[in-house]
Design an enzyme around this catalytic site. Structure first.
Site, PDB file in Angstrom:
ATOM      1  N   HIS A 279       0.835  -1.210   0.000  1.00  0.00           N
ATOM      2  CA  HIS A 279       0.000   0.000   0.000  1.00  0.00           C
ATOM      3  C   HIS A 279       0.873   1.265   0.000  1.00  0.00           C
ATOM      4  O   HIS A 279       0.948   1.941  -1.000  1.00  0.00           O
ATOM      5  CB  HIS A 279      -1.034   0.052   1.142  1.00  0.00           C
ATOM      6  CG  HIS A 279      -1.908  -1.156   1.195  1.00  0.00           C
ATOM      7  ND1 HIS A 279      -2.675  -1.549   0.115  1.00  0.00           N
ATOM      8  CD2 HIS A 279      -2.129  -2.088   2.174  1.00  0.00           C
ATOM      9  CE1 HIS A 279      -3.336  -2.660   0.439  1.00  0.00           C
ATOM     10  NE2 HIS A 279      -3.020  -3.010   1.673  1.00  0.00           N
ATOM     11  N   ASP A 330      -4.851  -8.592  -3.416  1.00  0.00           N
ATOM     12  CA  ASP A 330      -5.183  -8.343  -2.019  1.00  0.00           C
ATOM     13  C   ASP A 330      -6.495  -8.993  -1.565  1.00  0.00           C
ATOM     14  O   ASP A 330      -6.518 -10.172  -1.248  1.00  0.00           O
ATOM     15  CB  ASP A 330      -5.170  -6.815  -1.803  1.00  0.00           C
ATOM     16  CG  ASP A 330      -5.175  -6.402  -0.340  1.00  0.00           C
ATOM     17  OD1 ASP A 330      -5.328  -7.286   0.517  1.00  0.00           O
ATOM     18  OD2 ASP A 330      -5.024  -5.204  -0.043  1.00  0.00           O
TER      19      ASP A 330
END
Ligand code: ZN
Length: 462
Positions: A279, A330
């Site tokens: 991220h 993810d």
């Protein structure tokens, strides 16, 4: 099913596109020779001629496989300010019920889907280690071995990253009820790493690394103890961590230590090219530059970051600084590398009100994105991936030249169209380690995988 010589009229090689390429692959699934402009445009003796342009398979550097079973179930407005944190409560409710056979069945389905979409390797950030009551299984590595089995069934390469998850918040706060299946101290997680290394020993499809979950879930002491321990087991093991995904996490980190998460990590830990910072959404410009200079990979997960309302990565600054990056699916609201790359660029365009933002040295933005994600993904997974050259895994995609978006195109313009045009899956055939796992869009184990997934999903929804 296994090929040793493969002929492609067009292929993307490390130095660029080439014509009439003959690939030779050894018995362990590594590319042993690549010959461009192979004479007479003939496939050569015993070579299989493929039906379209060949590109390297894509690495998916960040996955939580079990979340595939709940993708799409958190899209109902339930709270006046639905957020990452309210989504996480729903995720914990699923976590409390999954058993090891279900974990394997869900992962098998996911991995089949990833292969069909063009991913040939995954980074599995695995924190669901223990039984629902928090007790360790008889084999502490039980659930990790289920993921290795799923990858083997599907034929997907895997870098398995057992997660150190010891605390429920900055400064060593206790874990919550929903987090008890994740709990490990450094000694416990290192035992899991060692068991998985033993299980994967000699398998060129598997790599074992380590993932401190986030700065919320470790203390400086437990982090350095785990890193020392994993270095003793494998000094080159890939290291992944979630960082600066949410502004609340940044605020809590500031309150805890006076520094932002990426600044703390780069300042206190020897972050280098073995690391993948997943991220890294919320950085100040100095952090963005420092992360790029560290050599670590930024693990970008655009569809999940959009779904969870995380925010947008500072692409232009990171690109200018020459940072390494890759993509991950993810939470698996998407299984398509094309959708990740497209949304990555579109987010930047929408914010900056410009076009062709994430540009490289060549004019093609789709081609730049595809090449960048191949290189960074391979680095993050710690395996010889992402390039079709001697010594690399023979992981490749054959694109369908009759897909409307690709008709009449070759070279980088083909990659631009691949990324930015159409919703038909253009991946025709997929090979991993020189073995065909998808032919004409169908995976050899897809019917069996879907049955197992359907059973698990119905049981969990009941
Ligand atoms: Zn994640």
């Amino acid at each position: 099913m296994i090929f040793h010589r493969l002929f492609a009229e067009q292929a993307l090689l490390p130095d660029g596109w080439a014509r009439n390429v003959l690939f030779e692959v050894d018995a362990d699934g590594f590319v042993s020779a690549v010959t461009a402009d192979s004479p007479g445009q003939s496939p050569g003796e015993g070579a299989e001629r493929v039906a379209g342009p060949v590109v390297p398979g894509m690495a998916n550097l960040h996955s939580h496989a079990f979340q595939r079973v709940m993708a799409g179930l958190a899209e109902q407005a339930a709270h006046p300010d639905d957020s990452f944190w309210t989504w996480r409560e729903l995720m914990y409710r699923f976590v409390g019920r999954l058993d090891p056979p279900q974990i394997e069945a869900i992962a098998t389905q996911l991995y089949v889907e990833l292969l069909k979409a063009g991913y040939t390797a995954v980074g599995e950030f695995h924190y669901l280690h223990h039984a629902p009551d928090g007790a360790a299984y008889a084999d502490r590595a039980e659930t990790g071995k289920r993921l290795l089995a799923a990858a083997r069934t599907a034929g997907l390469g895997i870098t398995l990253l057992p997660v150190l998850y010891g605390y429920g918040g900055f400064g060593g706060q206790p874990l919550g009820e929903g987090q008890r299946r994740f709990r490990n101290d450094p000694e416990g997680i290192l035992e899991i790493v060692a068991r998985l290394q033993a299980a994967a020993s000699g398998d060129p499809q598997v790599r074992i690394g380590l993932a401190p979950h986030s700065l919320r879930a470790v203390t400086p002491g437990s982090l350095s103890e785990a890193l020392e321990g994993v270095n003793a087991l494998d000094p080159a093991a890939p290291l992944h961590i979630h960082v600066a995904e949410q502004t609340k996490e940044v605020e809590e980190c500031l309150a805890w230590c006076g520094r932002r998460p990426v600044a703390w990590l780069l300042g206190e830990v020897a972050v280098d090219s073995r690391w993948c910072l997943v991220h890294a959404t919320h950085m100040e410009s100095s952090e963005t530059g420092a992360l790029a200079r560290s050599g670590a990979v930024a693990g970008l997960c655009p569809t999940t970051e959009a779904n969870l309302g995380d925010g947008l990565f500072d692409g232009p600054r990171f690109w200018t600084a020459g940072g390494a990056w890759g993509i991950g699916s993810d939470s698996h609201v998407s299984q398509s590398p094309i959708e990740e790359l497209r949304l990555l660029e579109y987010g930047q365009r929408l914010r900056d009100r410009r076009r062709n933002v994430l540009r490289g040295t060549a004019p093609g933005v789709g081609a730049e994105l595809f090449r960048g994600a191949l290189a960074g993904g391979a680095q993050a997974l710690g395996r010889p991936l992402g390039r079709l050259a001697p010594g690399s895994r023979a992981d490749l995609l054959v694109l369908d030249p009759e897909t409307p978006a690709l008709i009449g195109l070759e070279g980088d313009p083909l990659l631009d169209a691949l990324v930015f045009a159409g919703n038909v899956n253009p991946v025709r055939d997929v090979a991993v380690g020189g073995r065909w796992v998808v032919r004409q869009g169908r995976h050899t184990a897809e019917a069996q995988a879907l049955r197992g997934f359907a059973e698990a999903r119905r049981a969990l929804l009941a």
